[in-house]
Design an enzyme around this catalytic site. Structure first.
Site, PDB file in Angstrom:
ATOM      1  N   HIS A 181     -44.177  22.580  22.376  1.00 41.82           N
ATOM      2  CA  HIS A 181     -44.221  23.911  22.925  1.00 41.82           C
ATOM      3  C   HIS A 181     -43.152  24.199  24.263  1.00 41.82           C
ATOM      4  CE1 HIS A 181     -48.761  25.268  21.970  1.00 41.82           C
ATOM      5  NE2 HIS A 181     -48.046  24.581  20.903  1.00 41.82           N
ATOM      6  N   TYR A 231     -52.550  32.263  28.099  1.00 43.59           N
ATOM      7  CA  TYR A 231     -53.525  32.289  29.023  1.00 43.59           C
ATOM      8  C   TYR A 231     -53.628  34.004  29.352  1.00 43.59           C
ATOM      9  CZ  TYR A 231     -53.001  27.355  29.862  1.00 43.59           C
ATOM     10  OH  TYR A 231     -53.315  25.942  29.757  1.00 43.59           O
ATOM     11  N   PRO A 291     -60.470  23.347  33.284  1.00 42.28           N
ATOM     12  CA  PRO A 291     -59.540  23.221  32.106  1.00 42.28           C
ATOM     13  C   PRO A 291     -58.276  24.150  32.220  1.00 42.28           C
ATOM     14  CG  PRO A 291     -61.739  24.023  31.321  1.00 42.28           C
ATOM     15  CD  PRO A 291     -61.691  23.766  32.628  1.00 42.28           C
ATOM     16  N   LYS A 335     -55.178  20.236  32.346  1.00 41.77           N
ATOM     17  CA  LYS A 335     -54.806  18.675  33.005  1.00 41.77           C
ATOM     18  C   LYS A 335     -55.658  17.611  33.102  1.00 41.77           C
ATOM     19  CE  LYS A 335     -50.905  20.402  34.783  1.00 41.77           C
ATOM     20  NZ  LYS A 335     -49.791  20.317  33.917  1.00 41.77           N
ATOM     21  N   TYR A 389     -46.934  23.060  35.065  1.00 42.51           N
ATOM     22  CA  TYR A 389     -47.666  23.235  33.710  1.00 42.51           C
ATOM     23  C   TYR A 389     -47.189  21.909  32.713  1.00 42.51           C
ATOM     24  CZ  TYR A 389     -49.928  24.864  29.603  1.00 42.51           C
ATOM     25  OH  TYR A 389     -50.912  25.062  28.531  1.00 42.51           O
TER      26      TYR A 389
HETATM   27  P1  RFL Z   1     -64.397  10.876  29.370  1.00 49.17           P
HETATM   28  O1  RFL Z   1     -63.635  11.527  28.357  1.00 49.17           O
HETATM   29  O2  RFL Z   1     -65.454  11.760  30.072  1.00 49.17           O
HETATM   30  O3  RFL Z   1     -64.836   9.457  28.857  1.00 49.17           O
HETATM   31  C1  RFL Z   1     -65.850   9.015  29.393  1.00 49.17           C
HETATM   32  C2  RFL Z   1     -66.511   7.793  28.741  1.00 49.17           C
HETATM   33  O4  RFL Z   1     -67.400   7.009  29.429  1.00 49.17           O
HETATM   34  C3  RFL Z   1     -68.747   7.107  28.735  1.00 49.17           C
HETATM   35  N1  RFL Z   1     -69.794   6.746  29.787  1.00 49.17           N
HETATM   36  C4  RFL Z   1     -70.362   5.539  29.866  1.00 49.17           C
HETATM   37  N2  RFL Z   1     -70.105   4.326  29.228  1.00 49.17           N
HETATM   38  C5  RFL Z   1     -71.089   3.238  29.688  1.00 49.17           C
HETATM   39  N3  RFL Z   1     -71.977   3.217  30.503  1.00 49.17           N
HETATM   40  C6  RFL Z   1     -72.157   4.684  31.204  1.00 49.17           C
HETATM   41  N4  RFL Z   1     -73.169   4.620  32.185  1.00 49.17           N
HETATM   42  C7  RFL Z   1     -71.357   5.647  30.982  1.00 49.17           C
HETATM   43  N5  RFL Z   1     -71.481   6.987  31.324  1.00 49.17           N
HETATM   44  C8  RFL Z   1     -70.428   7.525  30.308  1.00 49.17           C
HETATM   45  C9  RFL Z   1     -68.934   8.388  28.090  1.00 49.17           C
HETATM   46  O5  RFL Z   1     -69.627   8.253  26.850  1.00 49.17           O
HETATM   47  C10 RFL Z   1     -67.364   8.552  27.916  1.00 49.17           C
HETATM   48  O6  RFL Z   1     -66.954   8.137  26.449  1.00 49.17           O
HETATM   49  O7  RFL Z   1     -63.367  10.628  30.641  1.00 49.17           O
HETATM   50  P2  RFL Z   1     -61.695  10.242  30.700  1.00 49.17           P
HETATM   51  O8  RFL Z   1     -61.518   9.106  29.741  1.00 49.17           O
HETATM   52  O9  RFL Z   1     -61.650   9.988  32.149  1.00 49.17           O
HETATM   53  O10 RFL Z   1     -61.029  11.545  30.170  1.00 49.17           O
HETATM   54  C11 RFL Z   1     -61.105  12.752  30.788  1.00 49.17           C
HETATM   55  C12 RFL Z   1     -60.868  13.872  29.668  1.00 49.17           C
HETATM   56  O11 RFL Z   1     -61.937  13.666  28.565  1.00 49.17           O
HETATM   57  C13 RFL Z   1     -60.951  15.081  30.422  1.00 49.17           C
HETATM   58  O12 RFL Z   1     -60.456  15.286  31.398  1.00 49.17           O
HETATM   59  C14 RFL Z   1     -60.478  16.205  29.424  1.00 49.17           C
HETATM   60  O13 RFL Z   1     -61.195  16.619  28.322  1.00 49.17           O
HETATM   61  C15 RFL Z   1     -60.516  17.766  30.177  1.00 49.17           C
HETATM   62  N6  RFL Z   1     -59.895  18.610  29.324  1.00 49.17           N
HETATM   63  C16 RFL Z   1     -58.685  19.014  29.276  1.00 49.17           C
HETATM   64  N7  RFL Z   1     -57.507  18.037  29.687  1.00 49.17           N
HETATM   65  C17 RFL Z   1     -56.215  18.199  29.469  1.00 49.17           C
HETATM   66  O14 RFL Z   1     -55.749  17.333  29.995  1.00 49.17           O
HETATM   67  N8  RFL Z   1     -55.798  19.356  28.538  1.00 49.17           N
HETATM   68  C18 RFL Z   1     -56.610  20.267  28.120  1.00 49.17           C
HETATM   69  O15 RFL Z   1     -56.089  21.158  27.325  1.00 49.17           O
HETATM   70  C19 RFL Z   1     -58.087  20.198  28.295  1.00 49.17           C
HETATM   71  N9  RFL Z   1     -58.834  20.892  27.890  1.00 49.17           N
HETATM   72  C20 RFL Z   1     -60.772  19.893  28.842  1.00 49.17           C
HETATM   73  C21 RFL Z   1     -60.242  20.905  27.902  1.00 49.17           C
HETATM   74  C22 RFL Z   1     -62.108  19.597  29.040  1.00 49.17           C
HETATM   75  C23 RFL Z   1     -62.950  20.503  28.333  1.00 49.17           C
HETATM   76  N10 RFL Z   1     -64.230  20.302  28.622  1.00 49.17           N
HETATM   77  C24 RFL Z   1     -65.172  20.123  27.630  1.00 49.17           C
HETATM   78  C25 RFL Z   1     -64.847  19.936  29.968  1.00 49.17           C
HETATM   79  C26 RFL Z   1     -61.085  21.795  27.587  1.00 49.17           C
HETATM   80  C27 RFL Z   1     -62.534  21.661  27.767  1.00 49.17           C
HETATM   81  C28 RFL Z   1     -63.325  22.874  27.262  1.00 49.17           C
HETATM   82  C1  PHB Z   2     -57.275  23.492  24.056  1.00 52.24           C
HETATM   83  O1  PHB Z   2     -56.317  23.396  23.489  1.00 52.24           O
HETATM   84  O2  PHB Z   2     -58.345  23.144  24.095  1.00 52.24           O
HETATM   85  C2  PHB Z   2     -56.708  24.048  25.762  1.00 52.24           C
HETATM   86  C3  PHB Z   2     -55.449  24.450  25.889  1.00 52.24           C
HETATM   87  C4  PHB Z   2     -54.954  24.674  27.196  1.00 52.24           C
HETATM   88  C5  PHB Z   2     -56.002  24.669  28.093  1.00 52.24           C
HETATM   89  C6  PHB Z   2     -57.159  24.085  27.995  1.00 52.24           C
HETATM   90  C7  PHB Z   2     -57.729  23.909  26.556  1.00 52.24           C
HETATM   91  O3  PHB Z   2     -55.759  24.972  29.519  1.00 52.24           O
END
Ligand code: RFL
Ligand code: PHB
Length: 390
Positions: A73, A202, A294, A298, A385
């Protein structure tokens, strides 16, 4: 197995990336994960990768599919006051762009790489517990297939997300936490429909925030701000599409291709930082250490940047036993974390509806008009961004 150099708790993107990088540097490590591999691989979350995240996928040797299937993008769209403005990303950032590639795919690529190394990874481990991380002989205990394990190590890394055990076992007096809970959530929908725009949109609207994103040219991801009390079952697909269209400029709403949802879920929004993120031989990374709403895309990217700083620290530590490298980790990683927390908080405030005060809505529209029309405003948004320098 009785001993390794590093035990990683959690096999999300942070844990898997770190495990693979340690493998590459011949540092012995074991990953212990509470959930099954299928569960972790199916979680639908992030979609937008900063250049530094893409670079780290190259560094670890897991970027082949990302290069083939990721969608670059060169801009990001801001919709408000029934119109849409595009902000170019590359021109003011030395050519940096972001790439649409799902977290599910990142996790799968890192998982496949890990399997090819044949390094240890325990899925469905229960009662995971770090021990003695304030001493020179830490260990991690857990139960796996009904059998009790205790692995001694030099370093424990908590990559176990916001609800994990690693941060929770740090004594209260050793850690300070900062938290903000937002008074709304995001309702997300995934569908096999072509994205409504080439780049992420957005949208600020008096009815609430809306976001248009994608996973591929045939799969879209949309979000709308919803009440925290809403339940996903209350939202039929039709109700979701109707509300999304109401919050977007007419041309976008009319161009929207709708279809049945493949997945629908509600996520709460939170800002959170723990300080410090190193406690003796226990280091935290990713969502275990900090959470962003989100809105700026980031969370995953910050998890990757933590691993960048952590690898520097661990390489120095294992090369010459340099303990100060571990201390530096906390400061170096948190400096970037706070700036990114600020951007995510700012963009959330600017684009979401917090109350029904028409004056506040007008202020948001005025600020969005300023940012999108001023060169300084566009540069500032673009710089943040695409991701601040490491
Ligand atoms: P995770 O992915 O939560 O993984 C943690 C792992 O630890 C395990 N765990 C355990 N294992 C052993 N013993 C225990 N006691 C444990 N407790 C937990 C869990 O099962 C899991 O597998 O953390 P990590 O690796 O730090 O990664 C972080 C990311 O997953 C998170 O920041 C992103 O998903 C946030 N996020 C976004 N980030 C971006 O950079 N770009 C995006 O576009 C973006 N969109 C989003 C998002 C998060 C969202 N939600 C659902 C909060 C969109 C959404 C809707
Ligand atoms: C996504 O594609 O899931 C997404 C994109 C941008 C955001 C958060 C989530 O800021």
């Amino acid at each position: 197995m009785k001993r390794t150099q590093v035990v990683i708790i959690g096999a999300g993107p942070a844990g898997l990336l770190l495990g693979n990088l340690l493998d590459k540097h011949n540092i012995d490590n074991v990953i212990v994960e509470r959930q099954s591999a299928d569960y972790v691989l199916a979680r639908i979350r992030a979609g937008i990768l900063e250049q530094t995240t893409v670079d780290m996928m190259h560094e670890v040797g897991a970027a082949q599919r990302l290069v083939e299937e990721g969608i670059k993008h060169h801009g990001v769209n801001i919709a408000f006051d029934k119109k849409m403005e595009s902000i170019p990303l590359g021109a003011s950032t030395g050519g940096k762009v972001v790439t649409a590639y799902g977290q599910t795919e990142v996790t799968k690529d890192l998982y496949d790489l890990r399997l090819s190394h044949q390094s240890a990874i325990f899925y469905e481990a229960s009662d995971v517990m770090p021990h003695d991380f304030d001493s020179d002989s830490p260990s991690v205990s857990f139960t796996y297939h009904g059998q009790a394990y205790q692995i001694s190590c030099d370093i424990i890394v908590g990559c176990d997300g916001y609800h994990g055990v690693s941060r929770a076992c740090v004594p209260e007096k050793a850690i300070q936490t900062y938290e903000k809970i937002y008074p709304f959530g995001w309702l997300g929908l995934l569908s096999d429909t072509p994205p409504v725009a080439h780049e992420v949109v957005y949208g600020n609207d008096a009815r609430g925030f809306a976001l248009c994103s994608m996973r591929s040219l045939t799969r879209s991801r949309y979000y709308i701000q919803c009440d925290l009390t809403d339940h996903v079952d209350q939202w039929s697909d039709d109700a979701f599409w109707d509300e999304l269209r109401r919050r977007l400029p007419v041309e976008l709403a009319e161009a929207m291709v709708t279809g049945p949802s493949l997945e629908k879920s509600i996520a709460p929004l939170r800002s959170f930082v723990a300080e410090p993120i190193r406690f003796g031989r226990l280091l935290l990374a990713g969502d275990a250490a900090h959470v962003v709403p989100p809105t700026g895309a980031k969370g995953l990217n910050l998890a990757f940047s933590d691993i960048h700083y952590l690898m520097k620290a661990l390489s120095a530590y294992f090369a010459d036993g340099d303990d100060s490298a571990l201390t530096d980790y906390s400061q170096a990683a948190l400096a970037r974390v706070w700036k990114t927390e600020r951007f995510s908080w700012y963009l959330t405030n600017l684009t979401h509806r917090f109350n029904d005060d028409p004056f506040e809505q007008k202020m948001k529209e005025a600020e969005l008009a300023y940012i999108t029309s001023s060169e300084a405003g566009r540069i500032s948004l673009a710089e943040n961004y695409v991701g601040l320098p490491l």
